[in-house]
Design a protein around this motif. Structure first.
Motif, mmCIF file in Angstrom:
data_model
loop_
_atom_site.group_PDB
_atom_site.id
_atom_site.type_symbol
_atom_site.label_atom_id
_atom_site.label_comp_id
_atom_site.label_asym_id
_atom_site.label_seq_id
_atom_site.Cartn_x
_atom_site.Cartn_y
_atom_site.Cartn_z
ATOM 1 N N UNK A 344 36.839 40.069 33.328
ATOM 2 C CA UNK A 344 37.845 39.002 33.338
ATOM 3 C C UNK A 344 38.853 39.212 34.459
ATOM 4 N N UNK A 345 39.302 40.446 34.652
ATOM 5 C CA UNK A 345 40.220 40.729 35.750
ATOM 6 C C UNK A 345 39.575 40.399 37.093
ATOM 7 N N UNK A 346 38.320 40.789 37.235
ATOM 8 C CA UNK A 346 37.626 40.578 38.496
ATOM 9 C C UNK A 346 37.467 39.099 38.800
ATOM 10 N N UNK A 347 37.241 38.277 37.773
ATOM 11 C CA UNK A 347 37.111 36.833 37.981
ATOM 12 C C UNK A 347 38.461 36.233 38.375
ATOM 13 N N UNK A 348 39.533 36.678 37.743
ATOM 14 C CA UNK A 348 40.848 36.077 38.011
ATOM 15 C C UNK A 348 41.375 36.403 39.406
ATOM 16 N N UNK A 349 40.897 37.467 40.004
ATOM 17 C CA UNK A 349 41.277 37.699 41.380
ATOM 18 C C UNK A 349 41.765 39.106 41.652
ATOM 19 N N UNK A 350 41.221 39.712 42.703
ATOM 20 C CA UNK A 350 41.575 41.068 43.125
ATOM 21 C C UNK A 350 42.392 40.952 44.404
ATOM 22 N N UNK A 351 43.611 41.490 44.367
ATOM 23 C CA UNK A 351 44.577 41.164 45.413
ATOM 24 C C UNK A 351 44.503 42.077 46.622
ATOM 25 N N UNK A 352 43.892 43.272 46.495
ATOM 26 C CA UNK A 352 43.804 44.187 47.615
ATOM 27 C C UNK A 352 42.355 44.527 47.912
ATOM 28 N N UNK A 353 42.114 44.938 49.152
ATOM 29 C CA UNK A 353 40.760 45.324 49.543
ATOM 30 C C UNK A 353 40.292 46.557 48.774
ATOM 31 N N UNK A 354 41.211 47.489 48.512
ATOM 32 C CA UNK A 354 40.838 48.688 47.765
ATOM 33 C C UNK A 354 40.411 48.340 46.341
ATOM 34 N N UNK A 355 41.192 47.473 45.694
ATOM 35 C CA UNK A 355 40.838 47.067 44.328
ATOM 36 C C UNK A 355 39.496 46.348 44.323
ATOM 37 N N UNK A 356 39.277 45.512 45.311
ATOM 38 C CA UNK A 356 38.011 44.782 45.393
ATOM 39 C C UNK A 356 36.846 45.759 45.525
ATOM 40 N N UNK A 357 36.974 46.763 46.400
ATOM 41 C CA UNK A 357 35.890 47.728 46.605
ATOM 42 C C UNK A 357 35.616 48.524 45.330
ATOM 43 N N UNK A 358 36.680 48.944 44.644
ATOM 44 C CA UNK A 358 36.507 49.708 43.416
ATOM 45 C C UNK A 358 35.812 48.883 42.339
ATOM 46 N N UNK A 359 36.260 47.641 42.186
ATOM 47 C CA UNK A 359 35.668 46.809 41.137
ATOM 48 C C UNK A 359 34.266 46.355 41.484
#
Length: 408
Positions: A344-359
């Protein structure tokens, strides 16, 4: 001879201090042995065997070659332990012609898909059912479950004991001769490099020619695959980044078009791989694209995942974040309603490149494990739990150290 032999990777440590790092292994063994003895109707002394510090080597080898069921505790450490690999070889090689080795694996701690040896890929640890205990076991493994959720751990132990007792009573039994020196000479079944599991990736983004009215073109290119959600500081296009991330995780990634995704999801053929959809919420301003996204959501499959980039270093995206979030909620209601917390968090939006890579890493491995569970017999999922990834906030838009699901 014991009905089952418990195989585990020893954790290095000074046991003279009185603290055994493998304490949970032995605690689990005692509980499992009790339940197997009950189900099989045998004395506890004959139900199981585990090698403890000080156990004579010849006693362990006799139990290994004489047991009816081999119970390995799967973990990343297990798959790199040469003794465990030789035990696997001893068990699978001692089986008489025409019989299959009886192996009942346990998901002890979650492991990367790329760490699974070729010899093990047809024998994954699988929870049955879809209850809370099964989901928790698939998510965090039994080791953590024993520490955090005793009731659920007991349910899983009971299920494992039933499987072991059933396996011990079924088929033929073919013990084989071996001595400690012979075990040391056997090849390590885990030494071979496993093939990379497949992963499909689709990028849902506009090209610079098909941007919504007023959207700046700085982060786009001639193709949807040229989209750079986090700007030049994050490197090249997101399609290249996720492909490299997937390879680093041990996957064999394939970037495919969104149209191909929909055709496969709507079809009846067995899907060839788990699927990750990477979404630019600006693309959902296009009515056709929004309909396609909803079709993807309606065809919700456990082996698919959605990640949205909602970069906070993009002034336009930040300014319109509420409206973009509304488009996402309209396009992916099932993923937001039925997905686990991290999804659900991943669908709502990842605000940083690091968070995106981790998820991306978390959900790629989770989708792969769910693909194994739902597509291949005797397979197991692994999904993420709540808690420790940076860059994702409770509202799904993220913070530098916001709450999210923790890696299992």
């Amino acid at each position: 001879m014991p009905l089952f032999f418990l195989s585990y990777a020893r954790i290095p440590g000074d046991r003279r201090t009185g603290h055994d790092p493998d304490r949970l292994v032995f605690d689990f063994y005692e509980k499992l042995r009790d339940r197997v003895a009950t189900h099989a109707g045998v004395p506890k002394a004959k139900a199981g065997f585990v090698e403890q510090p000080g156990t004579p080597g010849d006693e362990s080898v006799r139990a290994l070659t004489g047991c009816r069921v081999f119970v390995p505790l799967y973990s990343k450490r297990y798959f790199t332990d040469s003794l465990c690999g030789r035990q696997w070889t001893a068990v699978t090689n001692r089986t008489a012609p025409g019989t299959a080795p009886r192996i009942v694996p346990v998901l002890w701690t979650p492991y990367p898909a790329a760490s699974v040896p070729t010899a093990v890929q047809d024998t994954p640890a699988v929870p049955e059912g879809t209850g809370d205990a099964e989901e928790a076991y698939a998510a965090m493994g039994l080791h953590q479950l024993l520490d955090l959720e005793e009731g659920q751990a007991l349910q899983v132990t009971e299920w494992l004991a039933q499987r072991i007792a059933t396996a011990a009573a079924a088929g033929t039994w073919a013990p084989g001769p071996l001595d400690p020196a012979g075990l040391a000479r056997l090849p390590d079944a885990f030494a071979a490099t496993p093939p990379s599991p497949p992963l499909r990736i689709t990028v849902l983004a506009p090209s610079e020619e098909r941007l919504p009215l007023g959207r700046e073109a700085a982060r786009y290119g001639p193709r949807p695959l040229d989209w750079r959600p986090y700007g030049p500081v994050a490197g090249g296009p997101v399609a290249e980044q996720v492909t490299e991330l997937a390879r680093n995780l041990g996957f064999d990634p394939e970037v495919v078009s969104f149209d191909k995704t929909l055709v496969e999801l709507r079809g009846t053929d067995t899907p060839a791989a788990p699927w990750i959809l990477v979404v630019d919420p600006w693309a959902l301003h296009d009515a056709k694209v929004a309909r396609q996204a909803r079709a993807f959501d309606e065809a919700y499959r456990p082996w698919t995942a959605v990640l949205t980039a909602l970069a906070d270093d993009d002034p336009q995206t930040k300014e319109h974040s509420e409206r973009l979030r509304g488009l996402l909620e309209s396009a992916f209601p099932r993923y937001l309603r039925e997905g686990r917390m991290g999804q659900q968090f991943a669908v709502r939006g990842l605000v940083t490149a690091d968070a995106f890579a981790l998820w991306f890493g978390e959900l790629a491995e989770s989708a792969y494990m769910r693909y194994l569970r739902y597509i291949q017999p005797q397979s197991s999922p692994r999904s993420t739990m709540a808690g420790r990834l940076p860059g994702v906030g409770a509202d799904g838009l993220g913070t530098d150290e916001g709450g999210a699901e923790a890696r299992p």
